[in-house]
Design a protein around this motif. Structure first.
Motif, mmCIF file in Angstrom:
data_model
loop_
_atom_site.group_PDB
_atom_site.id
_atom_site.type_symbol
_atom_site.label_atom_id
_atom_site.label_comp_id
_atom_site.label_asym_id
_atom_site.label_seq_id
_atom_site.Cartn_x
_atom_site.Cartn_y
_atom_site.Cartn_z
ATOM 1 N N ASP A 76 80.949 98.359 137.155
ATOM 2 C CA ASP A 76 80.405 99.711 137.350
ATOM 3 C C ASP A 76 80.916 100.334 138.636
ATOM 4 N N SER A 77 80.959 99.551 139.702
ATOM 5 C CA SER A 77 81.442 100.038 140.990
ATOM 6 C C SER A 77 82.917 100.430 140.904
ATOM 7 N N MET A 78 83.691 99.626 140.197
ATOM 8 C CA MET A 78 85.112 99.926 140.028
ATOM 9 C C MET A 78 85.294 101.220 139.238
ATOM 10 N N ARG A 79 84.532 101.373 138.177
ATOM 11 C CA ARG A 79 84.624 102.598 137.371
ATOM 12 C C ARG A 79 84.222 103.836 138.168
ATOM 13 N N LEU A 80 83.187 103.707 139.003
ATOM 14 C CA LEU A 80 82.752 104.834 139.831
ATOM 15 C C LEU A 80 83.803 105.235 140.856
ATOM 16 N N ALA A 81 84.614 104.280 141.289
ATOM 17 C CA ALA A 81 85.645 104.553 142.286
ATOM 18 C C ALA A 81 86.910 105.155 141.669
ATOM 19 N N CYS A 82 87.000 105.160 140.340
ATOM 20 C CA CYS A 82 88.223 105.608 139.667
ATOM 21 C C CYS A 82 88.030 106.895 138.888
ATOM 22 N N GLU A 83 89.069 107.699 138.895
ATOM 23 C CA GLU A 83 89.123 108.863 138.005
ATOM 24 C C GLU A 83 89.641 108.446 136.638
ATOM 25 N N GLU A 84 90.575 107.480 136.630
ATOM 26 C CA GLU A 84 91.169 107.014 135.381
ATOM 27 C C GLU A 84 91.431 105.515 135.469
ATOM 28 N N ILE A 85 91.210 104.821 134.357
ATOM 29 C CA ILE A 85 91.581 103.414 134.207
ATOM 30 C C ILE A 85 92.248 103.295 132.844
ATOM 31 N N GLU A 86 93.457 102.772 132.813
ATOM 32 C CA GLU A 86 94.138 102.628 131.536
ATOM 33 C C GLU A 86 94.892 101.299 131.460
ATOM 34 N N VAL A 87 94.999 100.787 130.259
ATOM 35 C CA VAL A 87 95.870 99.646 130.005
ATOM 36 C C VAL A 87 97.222 100.244 129.643
ATOM 37 N N SER A 88 98.222 99.990 130.473
ATOM 38 C CA SER A 88 99.529 100.596 130.207
ATOM 39 C C SER A 88 100.428 99.712 129.361
ATOM 40 N N ASN A 89 100.229 98.387 129.409
ATOM 41 C CA ASN A 89 101.057 97.476 128.611
ATOM 42 C C ASN A 89 100.349 96.156 128.373
ATOM 43 N N LYS A 90 100.681 95.534 127.259
ATOM 44 C CA LYS A 90 100.293 94.155 126.954
ATOM 45 C C LYS A 90 101.584 93.469 126.545
ATOM 46 N N LEU A 91 101.909 92.374 127.216
ATOM 47 C CA LEU A 91 103.232 91.781 127.073
ATOM 48 C C LEU A 91 103.186 90.270 126.909
ATOM 49 N N GLU A 92 104.082 89.731 126.098
ATOM 50 C CA GLU A 92 104.300 88.294 125.998
ATOM 51 C C GLU A 92 105.407 87.938 126.988
ATOM 52 N N VAL A 93 105.215 86.875 127.751
ATOM 53 C CA VAL A 93 106.239 86.427 128.686
ATOM 54 C C VAL A 93 107.338 85.713 127.899
ATOM 55 N N VAL A 94 108.579 86.105 128.159
ATOM 56 C CA VAL A 94 109.732 85.493 127.509
ATOM 57 C C VAL A 94 110.359 84.459 128.445
ATOM 58 N N GLU A 95 110.531 84.830 129.697
ATOM 59 C CA GLU A 95 111.053 83.942 130.741
ATOM 60 C C GLU A 95 110.262 84.215 132.007
ATOM 61 N N ASP A 96 110.025 83.190 132.809
ATOM 62 C CA ASP A 96 109.252 83.343 134.040
ATOM 63 C C ASP A 96 110.035 82.725 135.197
ATOM 64 N N LEU A 97 110.534 83.573 136.075
ATOM 65 C CA LEU A 97 111.291 83.104 137.226
ATOM 66 C C LEU A 97 110.596 83.428 138.547
ATOM 67 N N LEU A 98 109.305 83.772 138.507
ATOM 68 C CA LEU A 98 108.560 83.960 139.745
ATOM 69 C C LEU A 98 108.409 82.607 140.433
ATOM 70 N N MET A 99 108.530 82.620 141.737
ATOM 71 C CA MET A 99 108.459 81.383 142.509
ATOM 72 C C MET A 99 107.218 81.391 143.397
ATOM 73 N N ASP A 100 106.721 80.199 143.708
ATOM 74 C CA ASP A 100 105.555 80.059 144.574
ATOM 75 C C ASP A 100 105.914 79.972 146.054
ATOM 76 N N LYS A 101 107.179 79.805 146.362
ATOM 77 C CA LYS A 101 107.580 79.691 147.762
ATOM 78 C C LYS A 101 108.850 80.457 148.006
ATOM 79 N N ILE A 102 109.114 80.769 149.248
ATOM 80 C CA ILE A 102 110.322 81.494 149.629
ATOM 81 C C ILE A 102 111.479 80.523 149.716
ATOM 82 N N HIS A 103 112.591 80.916 149.156
ATOM 83 C CA HIS A 103 113.799 80.099 149.209
ATOM 84 C C HIS A 103 114.401 80.225 150.595
#
Length: 106
Positions: A76-103
């Protein structure tokens, strides 16, 4: 993995209220619904993008019924703070190359 991308237009001067509520609700969704967490990004003045990660589309679609009562306060608090809330995309991950540490450079 399944990704849901949200876009928020936050009301003037309510950024901190929005962020606090988003963090509280996201934490509960992680603890009780099996999400893998989320990242919040500032796009431009008053606009935010959230990237929520789920283990599968099925887990996402079956979520919502296990949240404690305090989730209503955050939602409720989040909705009160927003003028608009939208789901812009729903996606299946094909490849994941995000890393947990800096190279480190050699």
């Amino acid at each position: 993995m399944y990704i849901v991308i949200y876009r928020f237009k936050v009301k003037q001067n309510l950024d901190q209220d929005f962020i606090k509520s988003w963090k509280g609700l996201t934490d509960l969704i992680y603890k009780y619904e099996g999400s893998l967490g989320s990242r919040l990004h500032k796009e431009k003045l008053n606009y935010y993008i959230a990237y929520a990660q789920w283990p599968s589309k099925t887990v996402f679609e079956n979520s919502g019924g296990k949240l404690p009562i305090e989730a209503i306060k955050y939602r409720d608090s989040m909705r009160l703070a927003c003028e608009e809330i939208e789901v812009s995309n729903k996606l299946e991950v094909v490849e994941d190359l995000l890393m947990d540490k800096i190279h480190a450079e050699k």
